[in-house]
Design an enzyme around this catalytic site. Sequence first.
Site, PDB file in Angstrom:
ATOM      1  N   LYS A   1       2.976   2.638  -4.966  1.00 59.75           N
ATOM      2  CA  LYS A   1       4.304   3.244  -4.862  1.00 59.75           C
ATOM      3  C   LYS A   1       4.129   4.723  -4.571  1.00 59.75           C
ATOM      4  CE  LYS A   1       8.590   3.924  -7.437  1.00 59.75           C
ATOM      5  NZ  LYS A   1       9.353   3.589  -8.648  1.00 59.75           N
TER       6      LYS A   1
ATOM      7  N   LYS B   1       5.733  -0.029  -1.861  1.00 59.75           N
ATOM      8  CA  LYS B   1       6.924   0.646  -1.361  1.00 59.75           C
ATOM      9  C   LYS B   1       6.673   2.094  -1.072  1.00 59.75           C
ATOM     10  CE  LYS B   1      10.328   1.618  -4.514  1.00 59.75           C
ATOM     11  NZ  LYS B   1      11.221   1.425  -5.668  1.00 59.75           N
TER      12      LYS B   1
HETATM   13 ZN   LIG Z   1      11.214   4.881 -12.706  1.00 67.01          ZN
END
Ligand SMILES: [Zn+2]
Length: 328
Positions: A201, A254
Amino acid sequence: MEFPQTRLRRLRTTAPMRSLVRETHLHPSALVYPLFLCPGEGVRREVNSMPGVYNLSIDEAVKEAEQAASLGLGGLLLFGLPETKDEQGSSAYDANGIMQQGLRALKQTAAAKKLVLIADVCLCEYTSHGHCGVVQREGDEFHVDNDATLDLLAKTGASLAEAGADVVAPSDMMDGRVAAIRDELDEDGFEQVPVLSYASKFASAFYGPFREAADSAPQFGDRRTYQMDGANLREAMREIEQDLGEGADMILMKPALPYLDVIHAARGRFDVPMGAYQVSGEYSMMQAAFERGWLERDRAILESLISIRRAGADFIVTYFAKEAAKLL
Ligand SMILES: [Zn+2]
């Protein structure tokens, strides 16, 4: 063989021919639809920066789940907007928190038998400061305390499993959270509940609209001390390796479109199921172009999703899930 013996256009002549030789496919069952649960009844509040995305009270979320199931979607990714926030994010692990209530309600529907209910595990929607962990302040300085956060995340994971989550998905990016959550789940009798870790992430500008949707913008500072630097691919591989080592069953990456190379590299290296999250900014950017008539809506949606699949994602979390399923 070279031209003119070889003519690659031969296999593009008709729609059935193109379909026959298509390498990558999209199926509704590989799409996951995010939902934002909020308190109240009959609430359906559109997010300003995300046309078509709503904060939903539980009764409305149930309707969305029914639609998602009838469209054949793979699952729902649930986020909560709690009634109250505090320094420790205690609504995240409250047995009567918004997510826990939502999960219990959703679990009773017929739709729940057709959908995987994935519960996001993080503190940022629940903390008054909007950070994903416990904040320690020293004068003007602050830091997010990794180890003090692990306990709270583990409690949250177990509490969501108890409420009916089929999968728990930690998105906080603390080191060691997967092991902490796995231990707590096993201790509490949820050894069958898988962990989908947001292993890769990146600290991204493309999360902007989500923070409005989830009311989770940090009140000070930013998240760069725990989310990854967008320039680092090798570090993403280490994050994934670490989370798998701690017992993650699946991983999520992501953002998606600006990081297709990361998805591709992960696919070549790891054999676990992998998802990618087409995040809010990717969605809003396209919506803005659709509103102006600058992009052809249906084609652009499907092309963006197929590119994420082609890069190597098995499933995709996307705000376009319902719309894409109708197009497929
Ligand atoms: Zn968070």
